[in-house]
Design an enzyme around this catalytic site. Sequence first.
Site, mmCIF file in Angstrom:
data_model
loop_
_atom_site.group_PDB
_atom_site.id
_atom_site.type_symbol
_atom_site.label_atom_id
_atom_site.label_comp_id
_atom_site.label_asym_id
_atom_site.label_seq_id
_atom_site.Cartn_x
_atom_site.Cartn_y
_atom_site.Cartn_z
ATOM 1 N N GLU A 186 0.409 -0.816 -0.405
ATOM 2 C CA GLU A 186 -0.139 0.217 0.046
ATOM 3 C C GLU A 186 0.833 1.517 0.077
ATOM 4 O OE1 GLU A 186 -3.941 -1.952 1.236
ATOM 5 O OE2 GLU A 186 -2.352 -0.421 3.512
ATOM 6 N N GLU A 231 -5.955 -7.998 -0.992
ATOM 7 C CA GLU A 231 -6.567 -7.191 -0.251
ATOM 8 C C GLU A 231 -8.496 -7.382 -0.107
ATOM 9 O OE1 GLU A 231 -4.948 -5.445 3.060
ATOM 10 O OE2 GLU A 231 -3.230 -5.602 2.245
#
Length: 484
Positions: free
Chosen positions: A177, A380
Amino acid sequence: MNNNFPKDFLWGGAIAANQAEGAAFEDGKGLSISDMMTAGSINKPRMFTLSLKEDTYYPAHTAIDFYHRYKEDIAMFAEMGFKIFRLSIAWSRIFPNGDDTEPNEAGLKFYENVFKELRKYDIEPLVTLSHFDIPMAIMNKYNGFHNRKTIDLFVRYAETVMNRYKDLVKYWLTFNEINVGVLPTGNLVLGIKPEQDGEVFDSPNNPDNPQVRFQALHNMFVASAKTVVLGHSINPNFLIGNMIAHFTMYPLTCKPEDILLTKEKDLMFNKFCGDVQAKGFYPFYALDYFDKNGIQIEFGPEDEEILKAGTVDMYTFSYYMSFCVSGDSGVEMTLGNLLGGAKNPYLKASEWGWQVDPEGLAYTLYDLYDRYQLPLMIVENGLGAVDNFNEDGEIVDDYRIEYLIDHIQSMNRALNQGVNLIGYTMWGPIDIISGGTGEMKKRYGFIYVDRDNEGNGTLNRIKKKSFEWYKKVIKSNGENLSNN
C-alpha cells in the site's frame, strides 16, 4: 452468469508478518516500527512510542504466533485448497538494524522453512518485501526513506532474500500500500521519525511536512524500481508487482464540482503511485500538485532512467470499500481503512463503518485494467466482524460468506468483460491483529484464533463455517458459491 475464472486462477489468502508472526524478540530479530504500536480500538487510537513502555500492550510482539505455528496454519490453508498465500518478510528479521554487515541466518532459515512448507502443499508464496514494518533502527538512524541511503539498504535486503529464495518464490511485491505515503498518515510507514510519541494514524503533536514525506515516497519509488530490475536479473521468471490501497471514489452528486473534485482526489490517491510504478514516470497531475503546494522532489542523476527500467510486471491492490466525495461541508461522513469520505446513501456498512460495495470491485477492475493493461491481482479483500460462538460451539459467519460471495461474483463479472485478473488472496484467512486498531475483536478469518484484545487466550485454531465454504469455492474454481 457463466463461470469465467481461468483454470489456473490463484485462489488464496493474505497475512502480514507484523500482524501474525509475533516472536518479536526471538532468533535475533530487531525491533520494527510495528513493534512500537500499542493496542487500540474503534474508539481509541493506536499509539506509536519511540521506546517500549512498561505495562503497555504491544500486540505485534506475540500476534497469533504464526512464527511457531506456521506448519499448523499452512496445513489448514492447504485443506482449503489454497493455490497461493500472501505473506511478508520482516526486514528486521533479516537485518535487525537494517544496515548490518551480515544478514541474520536464523531469520533467513525461518522463511526458507515457511516457503518449503508451502511448496510441500503446492501453494505458491506471494511475498511482500516491506509491509509497514521498516526496522526501527532505520527510522532512528536515517529518518527512514527520507534518506537516500535507505534505498541502498532496502535493495541489499531485497537482493539477499531474492537470491536465497529464487527457487522457492516466484511472486513478489515491493511495498505494501505504497500510496499511503501521499497522506500525512503515511509518515510512519515511510519511516519518518516523529518528534514524540503520538497517535499512529493522526498525530497532531507530530506535524506533517509534505516536502519531507513526498521526498521519502520518491526514494521508495526508486527503491522499488531498483528491486524490480534486480529481481529480474536474479530470476527472469519472477513476477514482481506493486501494491496499492485502492479506495474507490464516486461523486456524491452529479454537480460538476463534485465530479471534478472526485477525479482530482482519485488521481492523487489511487492513481499516482500506480502510474509511477507501472508507467515509469511522474504524471502531469502530480507535478501540478507539487508545484501548487511548493514541493520540490530532488531526483538523483539516474532516477528517471531507474523508474523507467523498473516498472512492475503486475498490478496488485487491496479493495475493501468505496466512499463518496463532496465539495460541500456538513455532509454525513463514513469511516474507512486509513481513509474515509462522504457516506453513500445506497450502501450498508460493517460494524467498523466501512461501506460494503461489491459492485465497486468490478468498477475498479475495469478502471485499472483499462489504465494499465497489466495482469491484476486482488491481494486484500474481506470483512472484519465480531465473531461469536453459538450454543453448539460453532461460529456461523454467514455475514462474511455473503460479503465474499458478492465480491467474487463481481470478479467473475469483470473476467467476463476480458479483465486479466490472475488471483485473489482474501484478507486474512486466519484471524490476526488489526493493523488499524490493533484489536483481535475485528476478525476476518476462516479460522478463529483464541486470543482477545488484551492478549489473553490459548491461541488455539478453530474452523468457522466459512472455512468449508471457501474450500468448496476453490475446489469448484469459483463456480459453486452457495452457502448451504
